[in-house]
Design a protein around this motif. Structure first.
Motif, mmCIF file in Angstrom:
data_model
loop_
_atom_site.group_PDB
_atom_site.id
_atom_site.type_symbol
_atom_site.label_atom_id
_atom_site.label_comp_id
_atom_site.label_asym_id
_atom_site.label_seq_id
_atom_site.Cartn_x
_atom_site.Cartn_y
_atom_site.Cartn_z
ATOM 1 N N ARG A 1 0.888 -1.184 0.000
ATOM 2 C CA ARG A 1 0.000 0.000 0.000
ATOM 3 C C ARG A 1 0.911 1.215 0.000
ATOM 4 O O ARG A 1 1.720 1.423 0.906
ATOM 5 C CB ARG A 1 -0.893 -0.014 1.249
ATOM 6 N N HIS A 2 0.819 2.023 -1.042
ATOM 7 C CA HIS A 2 1.608 3.247 -1.158
ATOM 8 C C HIS A 2 0.817 4.417 -0.573
ATOM 9 O O HIS A 2 -0.405 4.454 -0.672
ATOM 10 C CB HIS A 2 1.944 3.531 -2.627
ATOM 11 N N PHE A 3 1.527 5.353 0.012
ATOM 12 C CA PHE A 3 0.903 6.548 0.580
ATOM 13 C C PHE A 3 1.932 7.675 0.593
ATOM 14 O O PHE A 3 3.142 7.426 0.549
ATOM 15 C CB PHE A 3 0.353 6.284 1.994
ATOM 16 N N GLU A 4 1.455 8.885 0.650
ATOM 17 C CA GLU A 4 2.330 10.056 0.677
ATOM 18 C C GLU A 4 2.541 10.477 2.125
ATOM 19 O O GLU A 4 1.599 10.595 2.902
ATOM 20 C CB GLU A 4 1.705 11.209 -0.114
ATOM 21 N N TYR A 5 3.810 10.678 2.493
ATOM 22 C CA TYR A 5 4.137 11.123 3.849
ATOM 23 C C TYR A 5 5.445 11.905 3.790
ATOM 24 O O TYR A 5 6.432 11.422 3.248
ATOM 25 C CB TYR A 5 4.270 9.924 4.797
ATOM 26 N N GLY A 6 5.435 13.088 4.323
ATOM 27 C CA GLY A 6 6.640 13.914 4.352
ATOM 28 C C GLY A 6 7.086 14.352 2.966
ATOM 29 O O GLY A 6 8.273 14.518 2.735
ATOM 30 N N GLY A 7 6.146 14.488 2.045
ATOM 31 C CA GLY A 7 6.481 14.931 0.701
ATOM 32 C C GLY A 7 7.030 13.835 -0.195
ATOM 33 O O GLY A 7 7.464 14.116 -1.307
ATOM 34 N N LYS A 8 7.013 12.586 0.272
ATOM 35 C CA LYS A 8 7.522 11.469 -0.525
ATOM 36 C C LYS A 8 6.504 10.337 -0.517
ATOM 37 O O LYS A 8 5.675 10.235 0.373
ATOM 38 C CB LYS A 8 8.847 10.957 0.042
ATOM 39 N N ILE A 9 6.614 9.490 -1.518
ATOM 40 C CA ILE A 9 5.755 8.308 -1.586
ATOM 41 C C ILE A 9 6.407 7.213 -0.745
ATOM 42 O O ILE A 9 7.555 6.831 -0.953
ATOM 43 C CB ILE A 9 5.567 7.819 -3.040
ATOM 44 N N ARG A 10 5.648 6.721 0.223
ATOM 45 C CA ARG A 10 6.127 5.647 1.113
ATOM 46 C C ARG A 10 5.306 4.393 0.838
ATOM 47 O O ARG A 10 4.306 4.435 0.130
ATOM 48 C CB ARG A 10 5.957 6.057 2.586
ATOM 49 N N ARG A 11 5.704 3.287 1.460
ATOM 50 C CA ARG A 11 4.945 2.057 1.273
ATOM 51 C C ARG A 11 4.968 1.217 2.539
ATOM 52 O O ARG A 11 5.885 1.308 3.360
ATOM 53 C CB ARG A 11 5.492 1.252 0.102
ATOM 54 N N VAL A 12 3.920 0.420 2.676
ATOM 55 C CA VAL A 12 3.835 -0.525 3.767
ATOM 56 C C VAL A 12 3.284 -1.819 3.175
ATOM 57 O O VAL A 12 2.433 -1.810 2.282
ATOM 58 C CB VAL A 12 2.947 0.020 4.925
ATOM 59 N N HIS A 13 3.796 -2.933 3.636
ATOM 60 C CA HIS A 13 3.365 -4.235 3.140
ATOM 61 C C HIS A 13 2.180 -4.714 3.968
ATOM 62 O O HIS A 13 2.224 -4.712 5.201
ATOM 63 C CB HIS A 13 4.508 -5.246 3.214
ATOM 64 N N VAL A 14 1.114 -5.138 3.279
ATOM 65 C CA VAL A 14 -0.126 -5.563 3.939
ATOM 66 C C VAL A 14 -0.680 -6.786 3.216
ATOM 67 O O VAL A 14 -0.304 -7.082 2.084
ATOM 68 C CB VAL A 14 -1.186 -4.432 3.927
ATOM 69 N N ASP A 15 -1.601 -7.480 3.889
ATOM 70 C CA ASP A 15 -2.320 -8.554 3.203
ATOM 71 C C ASP A 15 -3.636 -7.980 2.677
ATOM 72 O O ASP A 15 -3.943 -6.810 2.877
ATOM 73 C CB ASP A 15 -2.518 -9.766 4.118
ATOM 74 N N ALA A 16 -4.437 -8.800 2.026
ATOM 75 C CA ALA A 16 -5.668 -8.321 1.378
ATOM 76 C C ALA A 16 -6.656 -7.756 2.397
ATOM 77 O O ALA A 16 -7.287 -6.717 2.156
ATOM 78 C CB ALA A 16 -6.308 -9.443 0.575
ATOM 79 N N GLY A 17 -6.819 -8.416 3.527
ATOM 80 C CA GLY A 17 -7.753 -7.939 4.555
ATOM 81 C C GLY A 17 -7.288 -6.617 5.161
ATOM 82 O O GLY A 17 -8.095 -5.707 5.393
ATOM 83 N N GLN A 18 -5.989 -6.494 5.423
ATOM 84 C CA GLN A 18 -5.457 -5.250 5.974
ATOM 85 C C GLN A 18 -5.590 -4.109 4.973
ATOM 86 O O GLN A 18 -5.887 -2.973 5.356
ATOM 87 C CB GLN A 18 -3.986 -5.428 6.371
ATOM 88 N N LEU A 19 -5.397 -4.406 3.699
ATOM 89 C CA LEU A 19 -5.524 -3.370 2.663
ATOM 90 C C LEU A 19 -6.944 -2.834 2.630
ATOM 91 O O LEU A 19 -7.154 -1.613 2.579
ATOM 92 C CB LEU A 19 -5.119 -3.931 1.301
ATOM 93 N N ALA A 20 -7.928 -3.729 2.692
ATOM 94 C CA ALA A 20 -9.334 -3.303 2.679
ATOM 95 C C ALA A 20 -9.642 -2.467 3.936
ATOM 96 O O ALA A 20 -10.294 -1.426 3.843
ATOM 97 C CB ALA A 20 -10.254 -4.511 2.591
ATOM 98 N N ASP A 21 -9.174 -2.924 5.101
ATOM 99 C CA ASP A 21 -9.425 -2.184 6.346
ATOM 100 C C ASP A 21 -8.687 -0.846 6.361
ATOM 101 O O ASP A 21 -9.212 0.158 6.864
ATOM 102 C CB ASP A 21 -8.999 -3.018 7.560
ATOM 103 N N LEU A 22 -7.488 -0.802 5.810
ATOM 104 C CA LEU A 22 -6.716 0.442 5.749
ATOM 105 C C LEU A 22 -7.408 1.463 4.862
ATOM 106 O O LEU A 22 -7.534 2.639 5.226
ATOM 107 C CB LEU A 22 -5.305 0.142 5.234
ATOM 108 N N ASN A 23 -7.905 0.994 3.715
ATOM 109 C CA ASN A 23 -8.595 1.906 2.797
ATOM 110 C C ASN A 23 -9.960 2.322 3.320
ATOM 111 O O ASN A 23 -10.471 3.375 2.937
ATOM 112 C CB ASN A 23 -8.724 1.252 1.421
ATOM 113 N N ALA A 24 -10.565 1.510 4.181
ATOM 114 C CA ALA A 24 -11.865 1.845 4.752
ATOM 115 C C ALA A 24 -11.736 2.743 5.977
ATOM 116 O O ALA A 24 -12.726 3.242 6.498
ATOM 117 C CB ALA A 24 -12.618 0.571 5.115
ATOM 118 N N GLY A 25 -10.517 2.922 6.478
ATOM 119 C CA GLY A 25 -10.312 3.772 7.644
ATOM 120 C C GLY A 25 -10.339 3.025 8.956
ATOM 121 O O GLY A 25 -10.315 3.650 10.021
ATOM 122 N N LYS A 26 -10.388 1.709 8.910
ATOM 123 C CA LYS A 26 -10.400 0.906 10.142
ATOM 124 C C LYS A 26 -8.988 0.730 10.706
ATOM 125 O O LYS A 26 -8.827 0.437 11.883
ATOM 126 C CB LYS A 26 -11.026 -0.465 9.882
#
Length: 184
Positions: A108-133
């Motif tokens: 999952r890529h995201f912007e933080y501190g003016g740069k594109i960062r990434r975190v490794h997640v599984d499918a369930g975590q990706l859905a929960d992360l995008n839903a705000g959970k």
């Protein structure tokens, strides 16, 4: 007639006599020696009421600069103390709360501190992360996946440490659980 009248008078000695006569007629000036009056030769004049001594001015300036340096050091020490307390509080909040997994296949890529960062997640975590959970918090150079409640607690302590916390009401989410603003 090559000689001027002045030269002729000087040769005759009349002009010299006139100068000597004038010197004898004038009284000799009194010496300006202050020792004759019993006073020291160079008495410094007293400063005016609106003047200050140069030495005193330098001393006052040095004292003011020292006070400013001391105040700046105290402020820096106070800021450092506050920063240490916040860091310790965040560390305590995050202790045992990280949901990061080692064997995951999605990023999952995201912007933080003016740069594109990434975190490794599984499918369930990706859905929960995008839903705000779930949220992402930056701590000690790492990006930790945490629950929404922990991310909000960290935000209350130090808001700039929350790298990603999606607000589901603010951003639309498609059927895959991906926010609309992430569609490339």
């Amino acid at each position: 007639m090559a000689d001027s009248l002045r030269d002729q008078l000087l040769k005759s000695g009349i002009v010299k006599q006139l100068k000597d006569d004038k010197r004898q007629q004038q009284p000799a000036p009194k010496p300006q020696n202050s020792f004759a009056k019993g006073k020291p030769p160079h008495k410094p004049r007293p400063p005016r009421s609106d003047e200050i001594d140069l030495g005193k001015a330098y001393a006052m300036r040095a004292q003011t600069e020292a006070q400013e340096r001391k105040r700046a050091e105290q402020e820096a020490a106070e800021q450092a103390r506050i920063k240490r307390e916040r860091k310790a509080k965040v560390q305590k909040l995050l202790e045992g709360q990280a949901l990061n997994k080692n064997d995951v296949d999605q990023v999952r890529h995201f912007e933080y501190g003016g740069k594109i960062r990434r975190v490794h997640v599984d499918a369930g975590q990706l859905a929960d992360l995008n839903a705000g959970k779930l949220g992402i918090v930056q701590n000690a150079g790492r990006y930790l996946l945490v629950t929404q409640a922990v991310a909000e607690q960290v935000r209350d302590v130090d808001p700039h440490l929350v790298a990603l916390l999606v607000d589901p009401a603010a951003a639309g989410v498609d059927e895959d659980g991906i926010p609309d603003d992430l569609m490339w």
